[in-house]
Design a protein around this motif. Structure first.
Motif, mmCIF file in Angstrom:
data_model
loop_
_atom_site.group_PDB
_atom_site.id
_atom_site.type_symbol
_atom_site.label_atom_id
_atom_site.label_comp_id
_atom_site.label_asym_id
_atom_site.label_seq_id
_atom_site.Cartn_x
_atom_site.Cartn_y
_atom_site.Cartn_z
ATOM 1 N N ASP A 209 0.912 -1.147 -0.001
ATOM 2 C CA ASP A 209 -0.004 0.037 0.000
ATOM 3 C C ASP A 209 0.730 1.329 0.085
ATOM 4 O O ASP A 209 2.068 1.122 0.379
ATOM 5 N N ALA A 210 0.345 2.232 -0.382
ATOM 6 C CA ALA A 210 1.165 3.567 -0.637
ATOM 7 C C ALA A 210 -0.007 4.777 -0.061
ATOM 8 O O ALA A 210 -1.064 4.572 -0.440
ATOM 9 N N LEU A 211 0.831 5.712 0.505
ATOM 10 C CA LEU A 211 0.100 6.927 1.063
ATOM 11 C C LEU A 211 0.811 8.061 0.706
ATOM 12 O O LEU A 211 1.845 8.224 1.043
ATOM 13 N N ILE A 212 0.001 8.947 -0.084
ATOM 14 C CA ILE A 212 0.669 9.782 -0.936
ATOM 15 C C ILE A 212 0.426 11.282 -0.078
ATOM 16 O O ILE A 212 -0.692 11.702 -0.247
ATOM 17 N N GLY A 213 1.345 11.905 0.336
ATOM 18 C CA GLY A 213 0.992 13.165 0.801
ATOM 19 C C GLY A 213 1.834 14.447 0.171
ATOM 20 O O GLY A 213 1.267 15.515 0.332
ATOM 21 N N GLY A 214 2.515 14.010 -0.638
ATOM 22 C CA GLY A 214 3.476 14.913 -1.408
ATOM 23 C C GLY A 214 3.083 14.723 -2.984
ATOM 24 O O GLY A 214 2.015 14.692 -3.042
ATOM 25 N N GLU A 215 3.963 14.905 -3.853
ATOM 26 C CA GLU A 215 3.626 14.996 -5.306
ATOM 27 C C GLU A 215 4.458 13.684 -5.870
ATOM 28 O O GLU A 215 5.406 13.577 -5.777
ATOM 29 N N THR B 122 -3.511 5.906 -1.405
ATOM 30 C CA THR B 122 -4.364 6.440 -0.609
ATOM 31 C C THR B 122 -3.894 8.029 -1.081
ATOM 32 O O THR B 122 -2.565 8.248 -0.653
ATOM 33 N N ILE B 123 -4.280 8.988 -1.645
ATOM 34 C CA ILE B 123 -3.922 10.175 -1.856
ATOM 35 C C ILE B 123 -4.490 11.065 -0.591
ATOM 36 O O ILE B 123 -5.552 11.403 -0.628
#
Length: 138
Positions: A30-36, A48-49
């Motif tokens: 899984d990946a959690l994207i808080g940046g770009e 998840t963005i």
């Protein structure tokens, strides 16, 4: 530990706010994207963005939850647009949920993303890359 068969389990990858990555990216877990994140992105599981997070490019994953922003082409089984989330572009998915305050701008085709289809897309992308490499070296 020794002598036991254990499943290969990838952990959670977190792209923190203020981080900007571009190019081809692949996530095993899984990946959690808080940046770009810009470019071609492939994930074997869920992405998840977060609010403030951005993915711009081509994304292939099993499930995408957007509280931030996605722009580009999306291929997935399930898309969830949360309140405050924005998806802009072309979407091919089997299931889609948009919560109050979520926005979808673009068009969607309903398509099941079975493992065979995902594998076919990977093969097609490899062929395109090989053709591009040959053109650049000539």
């Amino acid at each position: 530990m020794f002598g036991k068969n254990t499943k290969s389990s990838a952990g959670l990858t977190f792209i923190s706010p203020g981080t900007r990555l571009s190019g081809e990216t692949r996530f095993e877990g899984d990946a959690l994207i808080g940046g770009e994140l810009l470019g071609n992105v492939e994930a074997l599981n869920k992405i998840t963005i977060e609010p403030g997070g951005v993915i711009d490019g081509v994304l292939k994953c099993t499930e995408l939850k957007v509280s931030g922003q996605f722009k580009g082409k999306l291929f997935c089984e399930k898309l969830i647009i949360a309140g405050g989330g924005t998806v802009e572009g072309e979407v091919k998915c089997d299931r889609m949920e948009i919560f109050e305050g979520g926005q979808f701008v673009g068009f969607r085709t309903r398509e099941s993303m079975s493992g065979e289809l995902l594998e076919a897309q990977k093969t097609d992308n490899r062929k395109e890359s090989q053709v591009l490499l040959r053109q650049e070296t000539a």
